[in-house]
Design an enzyme around this catalytic site. Structure first.
Site, PDB file in Angstrom:
ATOM      1  N   ARG A  79       1.717  -0.658   5.191  1.00  0.00           N
ATOM      2  CA  ARG A  79       0.410  -0.948   5.749  1.00  0.00           C
ATOM      3  C   ARG A  79       0.527  -1.595   7.117  1.00  0.00           C
ATOM      4  NH1 ARG A  79      -1.412   2.185   3.567  1.00  0.00           N
ATOM      5  NH2 ARG A  79      -3.217   2.371   2.214  1.00  0.00           N
ATOM      6  N   HIS A 103      -0.131   7.823  10.319  1.00  0.00           N
ATOM      7  CA  HIS A 103      -0.399   7.571   8.893  1.00  0.00           C
ATOM      8  C   HIS A 103      -0.233   8.857   8.066  1.00  0.00           C
ATOM      9  CE1 HIS A 103      -2.699   4.674   6.037  1.00  0.00           C
ATOM     10  NE2 HIS A 103      -1.892   5.461   5.352  1.00  0.00           N
ATOM     11  N   GLU A 124      -6.357   1.517  12.985  1.00  0.00           N
ATOM     12  CA  GLU A 124      -6.148   2.969  12.994  1.00  0.00           C
ATOM     13  C   GLU A 124      -7.449   3.672  13.304  1.00  0.00           C
ATOM     14  OE1 GLU A 124      -4.198   4.174   9.348  1.00  0.00           O
ATOM     15  OE2 GLU A 124      -2.576   2.743   9.646  1.00  0.00           O
TER      16      GLU A 124
HETATM   17  N1  LIG Z   1       1.867   5.450   4.594  1.00  0.00           N
HETATM   18  C1  LIG Z   1       1.199   5.988   3.605  1.00  0.00           C
HETATM   19  O1  LIG Z   1       0.548   7.020   3.769  1.00  0.00           O
HETATM   20  C2  LIG Z   1       1.254   5.374   2.259  1.00  0.00           C
HETATM   21  C3  LIG Z   1       1.355   4.026   2.130  1.00  0.00           C
HETATM   22  N2  LIG Z   1       1.378   3.455   0.885  1.00  0.00           N
HETATM   23  C4  LIG Z   1       1.509   2.009   0.798  1.00  0.00           C
HETATM   24  O2  LIG Z   1       2.811   1.688   0.321  1.00  0.00           O
HETATM   25  C5  LIG Z   1       2.795   0.401  -0.300  1.00  0.00           C
HETATM   26  C6  LIG Z   1       3.605   0.390  -1.572  1.00  0.00           C
HETATM   27  O3  LIG Z   1       3.038   1.270  -2.522  1.00  0.00           O
HETATM   28  P1  LIG Z   1       3.623   1.397  -4.023  1.00  0.00           P
HETATM   29  O4  LIG Z   1       5.086   1.365  -3.989  1.00  0.00           O
HETATM   30  O5  LIG Z   1       2.942   2.540  -4.634  1.00  0.00           O
HETATM   31  O6  LIG Z   1       3.068   0.054  -4.635  1.00  0.00           O
HETATM   32  P2  LIG Z   1       3.655  -0.760  -5.892  1.00  0.00           P
HETATM   33  O7  LIG Z   1       2.543  -1.613  -6.355  1.00  0.00           O
HETATM   34  O8  LIG Z   1       4.309   0.162  -6.853  1.00  0.00           O
HETATM   35  O9  LIG Z   1       4.785  -1.659  -5.234  1.00  0.00           O
HETATM   36  C7  LIG Z   1       4.526  -2.740  -4.404  1.00  0.00           C
HETATM   37  C8  LIG Z   1       5.614  -3.765  -4.622  1.00  0.00           C
HETATM   38  O10 LIG Z   1       5.418  -4.813  -3.686  1.00  0.00           O
HETATM   39  C9  LIG Z   1       5.750  -6.029  -4.332  1.00  0.00           C
HETATM   40  N3  LIG Z   1       5.118  -7.133  -3.615  1.00  0.00           N
HETATM   41  C10 LIG Z   1       3.840  -7.556  -3.663  1.00  0.00           C
HETATM   42  N4  LIG Z   1       3.664  -8.614  -2.847  1.00  0.00           N
HETATM   43  C11 LIG Z   1       4.868  -8.860  -2.283  1.00  0.00           C
HETATM   44  C12 LIG Z   1       5.328  -9.827  -1.373  1.00  0.00           C
HETATM   45  N5  LIG Z   1       4.496 -10.758  -0.888  1.00  0.00           N
HETATM   46  N6  LIG Z   1       6.626  -9.795  -0.991  1.00  0.00           N
HETATM   47  C13 LIG Z   1       7.467  -8.853  -1.483  1.00  0.00           C
HETATM   48  N7  LIG Z   1       7.091  -7.925  -2.389  1.00  0.00           N
HETATM   49  C14 LIG Z   1       5.800  -7.920  -2.768  1.00  0.00           C
HETATM   50  C15 LIG Z   1       5.251  -5.855  -5.732  1.00  0.00           C
HETATM   51  O11 LIG Z   1       5.894  -6.722  -6.631  1.00  0.00           O
HETATM   52  C16 LIG Z   1       5.591  -4.397  -5.998  1.00  0.00           C
HETATM   53  O12 LIG Z   1       6.832  -4.278  -6.639  1.00  0.00           O
HETATM   54  C17 LIG Z   1       1.318   0.055  -0.445  1.00  0.00           C
HETATM   55  O13 LIG Z   1       0.942  -0.803   0.596  1.00  0.00           O
HETATM   56  C18 LIG Z   1       0.603   1.373  -0.232  1.00  0.00           C
HETATM   57  O14 LIG Z   1      -0.683   1.216   0.247  1.00  0.00           O
HETATM   58  C19 LIG Z   1       1.337   4.212  -0.249  1.00  0.00           C
HETATM   59  C20 LIG Z   1       1.257   5.576  -0.166  1.00  0.00           C
HETATM   60  C21 LIG Z   1       1.174   6.268   1.103  1.00  0.00           C
HETATM   61  O1  LIG Z   2      -2.096   5.940  -0.462  1.00  0.00           O
HETATM   62  C1  LIG Z   2      -2.016   5.141   0.477  1.00  0.00           C
HETATM   63  O2  LIG Z   2      -1.943   3.910   0.348  1.00  0.00           O
HETATM   64  C2  LIG Z   2      -2.014   5.672   1.835  1.00  0.00           C
HETATM   65  O3  LIG Z   2      -1.820   4.917   2.759  1.00  0.00           O
HETATM   66  C3  LIG Z   2      -2.319   7.086   2.075  1.00  0.00           C
HETATM   67  O4  LIG Z   2      -3.388   7.128   2.986  1.00  0.00           O
HETATM   68  P1  LIG Z   2      -4.230   8.473   3.204  1.00  0.00           P
HETATM   69  O5  LIG Z   2      -4.827   8.831   1.893  1.00  0.00           O
HETATM   70  O6  LIG Z   2      -3.272   9.516   3.668  1.00  0.00           O
HETATM   71  O7  LIG Z   2      -5.265   8.151   4.217  1.00  0.00           O
END
Ligand SMILES: NC(=O)C1=CN([C@@H]2O[C@H](COP(=O)(O)OP(=O)(O)OC[C@H]3O[C@@H](n4cnc5c(N)ncnc54)[C@H](O)[C@@H]3O)[C@@H](O)[C@H]2O)C=CC1
Ligand SMILES: O=C(O)C(=O)COP(=O)(O)O
Length: 526
Positions: free
Chosen positions: A230, A278, A259
């Site tokens: 993020r 993104h 963004e």
């Molecule tokens: N760039 C993109 O298009 C995408 C971005 N994301 C983002 O990726 C991130 C991770 O997603 P997931 O792995 O599915 O989530 P998840 O919930 O499976 O994993 C997140 C991890 O972060 C840890 N965490 C929470 N607070 C923390 C802190 N202060 N310090 C260290 N660790 C901490 C949690 O314990 C958890 O293990 C999210 O922010 C999500 O929005 C997800 C999908 C696509």
């Molecule tokens: O799933 C997330 O957290 C993402 O950041 C993906 O974002 P998007 O659905 O591609 O706009």
């Protein structure tokens, strides 16, 4: 027919599911003011990261029942505002895990081998084999910040490429980290030792600018940082300075504080930085996954069914929902029943989870009991999302106990409500895994399925009483569908539970309690 607004680009597979139950309008790129103007017509809103769902939008969405985020991060939704309004917020926790992890890995390799700049150079007609000499990731140390779904997959693949793994995640166990081949360390150590750092944490007040001038200063001058989680987790201004001054080797960013990325020092940096718009979740596969996952949940909620990945219903994950589903209706029915027996203002609700329900995973049943309890006061305005808040605001004290030794039924639920007019209790269980039965009322054993209209009496177990009550109901033209007496001892106190075909006429209760031996009578509509 329900109406759904889709305000970000969503795969057609999701739209097809929504159109089974609703009329669907796809209107992308709306300005906040336009969204506020039209949202009042819609029962559901489906979004990605492009729509910011503010409190103002939620308040204008007077018909909204559900906000579906076709992706993971819900930081663009004011979830507390939605919760207060009883709007369920769902996401797709796993649909884009692989896509986001692969994007982070692609960023790492692209950074190491300068692929974007080398590609641009060749396309300009150059053949420069000096500028783009890269580095191998093999035997380098990758620091994974956030070892959740995406972080774990990144770690697993990186390990297969021969990388050493450090991880910082205060919420996971050392054993779990070791299973993935990561050494769990604190953030300082990770920043100091890693050659590559990749962020996979949610954006929260605690993680905003977690990576700032101070933390960046701990990195090796040869290290690179990747953010596909993020925007705002890294302080972009501090990052631009660190790269410009050569204090770190580089960075790859897929997400930004604001963004689309506007004017930014990051844009003026060279091959040491890679920026993508993104794209983490933007694969065909992930978009089909998240669209289907979230559209199915919107469809279910519009049909009155629970959602499997609601972020604002604590504890109701898909696995829990599967086992608890049949018990949720039981809990609601018992809550509604005991609330009506208690009458007046309920001050406390004691929920005892018995038998196989005596586990931490049964917590949603407490929420369902509260939903039932508050139904008389709030009708359709109470749901799983806001029941706990509504109960709190009414000063209802909730006491949750567990008794694994209660084994009359596989699982049963005992509710006791104390209010301004006294205390009443009910117990219920499922027969054949789905039929709800009342098994106890005010401590008297019975065994009846609840029905829409019911009459309960507390009376003395003595000859003639049933006949007298039957005649009285007959004289009011009330038809009895079933009747059962529960007693502890012969000729002691007893409870009678009657299912009746129609609502009881006004004034009949005062006549019932005049029957000698009947102390109290309660009508209930479920
Ligand atoms: N760039 C993109 O298009 C995408 C971005 N994301 C983002 O990726 C991130 C991770 O997603 P997931 O792995 O599915 O989530 P998840 O919930 O499976 O994993 C997140 C991890 O972060 C840890 N965490 C929470 N607070 C923390 C802190 N202060 N310090 C260290 N660790 C901490 C949690 O314990 C958890 O293990 C999210 O922010 C999500 O929005 C997800 C999908 C696509
Ligand atoms: O799933 C997330 O957290 C993402 O950041 C993906 O974002 P998007 O659905 O591609 O706009």
């Amino acid at each position: 027919m329900s109406k759904v607004l889709v305000s970000d680009p969503i795969d057609q597979a999701g739209i097809d599911i929504l159109t089974q139950v609703a009329s669907v309008d796809v209107k992308t790129g709306l300005k906040p003011a336009d969204l506020i103007e039209i949202i009042g017509e819609y029962d559901a809103l489906m979004i990605r990261s492009g729509t910011r769902v503010t409190q103002e939008i939620i308040e204008a969405g007077t018909q909204l029942k559900i906000i579906g985020r076709a992706g993971v991060g819900v930081d663009n939704v004011d979830v507390p505002a939605a919760t207060r309004r009883g709007i369920v917020v769902v996401n797709s926790p796993e649909g884009n895990t692989i896509a986001a992890a692969e994007h982070a890995l692609a960023m790492m390799l692209s950074l190491s081998r300068h692929i974007p700049d080398a590609n641009a150079s060749v396309k300009r007609g150059e053949w420069d084999r000096k500028t783009f000499v890269g580095a191998e990731v093999y035997k380098k140390t990758l620091g994974v910040v956030g070892l959740g779904k995406i972080g774990s997959h990144v770690a697993t693949v990186a390990r297969a490429m021969g990388m050493k793994l450090l991880a910082y995640d205060p919420f996971i166990s050392t054993e779990r980290a070791e299973q993935i081949g990561c050494q769990l360390v604190d953030l300082d150590l990770l920043m100091q030792q890693a050659d590559y750092i990749t962020l996979h944490i949610p954006k929260t007040p605690e993680t905003t600018h977690l990576i700032n001038a101070k933390t960046l200063a701990k990195m090796k001058p040869t290290a690179r940082i990747i953010n596909c989680a993020r925007g705002g987790i890294i302080d972009e201004a501090a990052l631009a300075v660190a790269i410009k001054e050569g204090r770190i080797q580089g960075a790859a960013l897929d997400v930004f504080e604001s963004e689309p990325l506007g004017e930014s020092d990051l844009r003026s940096l060279g091959k040491e930085i890679i920026l993508t718009p993104h794209l983490g979740a933007s694969t065909t596969e992930a978009q089909v996954n998240v669209a289907i996952d979230v559209a199915e949940q919107i469809r279910d909620v519009l049909l009155g069914l629970p959602a499997r990945s609601a972020v604002n219903i604590p504890g109701l994950g898909p696995d829990v929902l599967e086992t608890l589903k049949p018990y949720m209706q039981l809990a609601e029915t018992l809550g509604n029943l005991v609330g009506q027996l208690a009458g007046g203002r309920v001050e406390s609700l004691n929920v005892r989870l018995q038998g196989e329900l005596a586990t931490n995973k049964s917590q949603p049943l407490v929420v369902a009991s509260l939903k039932g309890l508050l139904y008389q006061a709030l009708r359709e305005r109470v749901n799983y999302v806001n029941a706990t808040i509504e109960a709190k605001e009414r000063g209802i004290r909730v006491i949750e106990t567990r008794d694994a030794s209660a084994r009359d039924y596989a699982g049963s639920l005992h509710l006791e409500a104390t209010g301004t007019l006294g205390t009443h209790s009910v117990t219920g269980a499922l027969l054949g895994d789905k039929e709800i039965h009342l098994t106890d009322v005010d401590g008297f054993p019975i065994n009846v399925p609840p029905s829409k209209y019911m009459l309960f009496t507390l009376h003395r177990d003595m000859p003639g009483i049933i006949g007298k009550l039957g005649s009285l109901l007959g004289s009011f033209n009330v038809n009895i569908a079933s009747m059962q007496v529960g007693r502890k001892i012969v000729r002691g106190d007893a409870v009678m539970a009657l299912s009746i075909d129609d609502p009881l006429p006004d004034g009949i209760l005062t006549e019932i309690v005049k029957v000698p031996g009947i102390r109290d009578a309660y009508t209930v509509t479920l």
